[in-house]
Design an enzyme around this catalytic site. Structure first.
Site, mmCIF file in Angstrom:
data_model
loop_
_atom_site.group_PDB
_atom_site.id
_atom_site.type_symbol
_atom_site.label_atom_id
_atom_site.label_comp_id
_atom_site.label_asym_id
_atom_site.label_seq_id
_atom_site.Cartn_x
_atom_site.Cartn_y
_atom_site.Cartn_z
ATOM 1 N N GLU A 122 89.581 -69.917 -101.002
ATOM 2 C CA GLU A 122 88.607 -70.259 -99.964
ATOM 3 C C GLU A 122 88.324 -71.755 -99.900
ATOM 4 O OE1 GLU A 122 85.926 -66.232 -99.726
ATOM 5 O OE2 GLU A 122 85.376 -67.645 -101.261
ATOM 6 N N CYS A 135 84.590 -78.693 -99.089
ATOM 7 C CA CYS A 135 84.631 -78.241 -100.480
ATOM 8 C C CYS A 135 85.981 -77.555 -100.693
ATOM 9 C CB CYS A 135 83.458 -77.297 -100.705
ATOM 10 S SG CYS A 135 83.359 -76.680 -102.377
ATOM 11 N N CYS A 142 89.588 -68.713 -111.636
ATOM 12 C CA CYS A 142 89.322 -69.745 -112.647
ATOM 13 C C CYS A 142 89.340 -69.072 -114.007
ATOM 14 C CB CYS A 142 87.960 -70.403 -112.404
ATOM 15 S SG CYS A 142 87.611 -71.753 -113.552
ATOM 16 N N CYS A 146 82.515 -69.227 -116.567
ATOM 17 C CA CYS A 146 81.116 -69.613 -116.717
ATOM 18 C C CYS A 146 80.284 -68.404 -116.294
ATOM 19 C CB CYS A 146 80.786 -70.834 -115.855
ATOM 20 S SG CYS A 146 81.739 -72.272 -116.360
ATOM 21 N N CYS A 149 78.958 -67.888 -112.631
ATOM 22 C CA CYS A 149 79.850 -68.224 -111.506
ATOM 23 C C CYS A 149 80.725 -67.043 -111.115
ATOM 24 C CB CYS A 149 80.723 -69.419 -111.898
ATOM 25 S SG CYS A 149 81.987 -69.803 -110.684
ATOM 26 N N CYS A 388 77.596 -72.609 -103.590
ATOM 27 C CA CYS A 388 78.218 -72.899 -104.889
ATOM 28 C C CYS A 388 78.290 -71.639 -105.735
ATOM 29 C CB CYS A 388 77.375 -73.874 -105.709
ATOM 30 S SG CYS A 388 77.064 -75.411 -104.938
#
Ligand code: SAH
Ligand code: SF4
Length: 416
Positions: A122, A135, A142, A146, A149, A388
């Site tokens: 995205e 962004c 990933c 975290c 996230c 975010c």
């Protein structure tokens, strides 16, 4: 050709192997997007052009691709008509495929994109009064997990190629209609005229804050950003580009030296215990090591400060004492810094809540009183899951549901 198979996650904190530079295509043609001029020249020479021709054509094609944004060789009007089909037979001008484009009520736009070999990722565009920020993602998923996230929960991870990374910026320029207009002939004179507007008014800034850890895909991110910063390429100043890292200490120096963009660091906590929990990479590179690397970051100064991102998690990292410790740490390392407080953006099953607005305000005030700017980032595009940490593709959600179903079936079979 690039290795297109999915990479398994090689342990929680180890880098994903770097994919090669060329974006894979089934039809055997080579996608030029993502390649530097020198590499294009080599490919033209390998395909049979003599050295002089290869150099000249590479220069022309490079300009058309990255500065003018054309998507067909036929549009390259200063290249001989007979030469254009020769190029079309062998090469492609790729863009990530758009699967879905969404528009938030606040003007934020999010695109769900797909690589040529079928992986979804995205990108998000955030318009503001004085700037427009894109962004950009660096990986599909990933590996770093975290805890707060959503991207970190994706099972499949692959590094994006330079073409897939710069392709996001190019696609945004396509969508916003921001490629310079006018013909190549007499370019120098046209650059100053109204006919040729090379300064995109909507897309002014880039943040490497989409999906993925950019410093775990260093070579490809570097290759892509070089094209973005090249005056004959997308021509965006390095001062308008910010790379955000969760703290891959060994790569930070190279980021400053070799790419030279602004640095943002996802600090999020000021004690080992809390940072170990929410940013597991902290177990490998601790807070002291991270801040020492920030102090040594090439090119940082009071005019170019390092941004510390700090996600506000209720009853986790948001006390007055945490705010004071944040100020102490920044001062101890004499960092030219600003703090960006990010209200936590929730997602289903996250297990955290956002701090109350009063708490966020108080935290911000304490850091401000310590002499450090600490604005609160307004969440944008929450209604389309573009804020975010919310990025996670639908395909992954589906495959996750599929996995859950399979797990449930396995339990049923086992208990039958
Ligand atoms: N991997 C890089 C860049 C991508 S994330 C990094 O971690 O820095 C961009 C920023 O969004 C990071 O500061 C990240 O910690 C933050 N973030 C992630 N999930 C979030 C969430 N749910 N709410 C608010 N911010 C989040
Ligand atoms: Fe990866 Fe950044 Fe999300 Fe952490 S916050 S899981 S490093 S994308």
């Amino acid at each position: 050709m690039a290795d297109t198979s999915l990479m398994s996650i090689p342990g929680q904190i180890d880098p994903v192997p770097v994919a090669r530079d060329i974006t894979p295509r089934d039809d055997g043609r080579i996608d030029l997007i993502g390649l530097p001029k020198e590499r294009i020249r080599e490919l033209f020479a390998e395909a049979g052009l003599d050295a002089k021709q290869a150099k000249l054509r590479a220069k022309q094609v490079f300009h058309w691709l990255y500065h003018r944004g054309v998507t067909e060789f036929e549009a390259m009007t200063d290249i001989a008509k007979t030469m254009r089909p020769w190029l079309t037979e062998r090469f492609v001008i790729g863009r990530p495929e758009v699967v879905e484009a969404q528009h938030s009520t606040d003007g934020t736009r999010k695109w769900l994109l797909k690589t040529a070999d079928g992986h979804e990722f995205e990108m998000v565009f955030i318009p503001d009064a004085d700037r427009g920020t894109l962004c950009v993602s660096s990986q599909v998923g990933c590996t770093l997990n975290c805890r707060f996230c959503h991207t970190g929960t994706m099972k499949l991870v692959r590094n994006l190629t330079p073409g897939e990374i710069v392709g996001q910026v190019m696609l945004a320029r396509d969508a916003l209609g921001e490629w310079p207009k006018g013909s190549m002939a007499g370019l120098e004179e046209l650059e100053d005229s109204a006919e040729y507007t090379s300064d995109g008014r909507l897309l002014t800034n880039i943040v490497m804050m989409g999906m993925g850890e950019p410093l775990y895909n260093f070579d490809n991110v570097k290759g892509a950003l070089k094209l973005v910063m090249d005056g004959d390429g997308l021509a965006l100043s390095k001062r308008r580009i910010t790379l955000s890292t969760s703290g891959v200490v060994p790569m930070m120096d190279r980021c400053g030296e070799e790419i030279g963009v602004n640095l943002a660091v996802s600090l999020h906590a000021v004690t080992k215990e809390i940072r170990d929990e929410i940013v597991p990479l902290n177990k490998k590179y601790g807070i002291e090591e991270l801040l020492a690397a920030c102090a040594a970051y090439p090119g940082s100064s009071n005019a170019r400060r390092i941004t510390f991102e700090y996600v506000m998690l209720r009853d986790k990292n948001d006390t007055d004492e945490h705010a004071r410790e944040l100020v102490r740490l920044i001062k101890r390392y004499k960092l030219p810094a600003k703090v960006n407080l990010i209200p936590f953006n929730p997602w289903p099953g996250a297990g955290y809540e956002c701090s109350t607005p009063e708490r966020v305000k108080r935290f911000s005030d304490i850091v401000f009183e310590g002499g450090i700017s600490a604005p609160v980032r307004t969440p944008r595009g929450r209604d389309i899951d573009a804020a975010c940490g919310q990025l996670k593709t639908a395909a992954e959600k589906k495959s996750r549901a599929q996995l859950d179903r399979e797990a449930a079936e396995a339990v049923e079979v086992a208990s039958a």
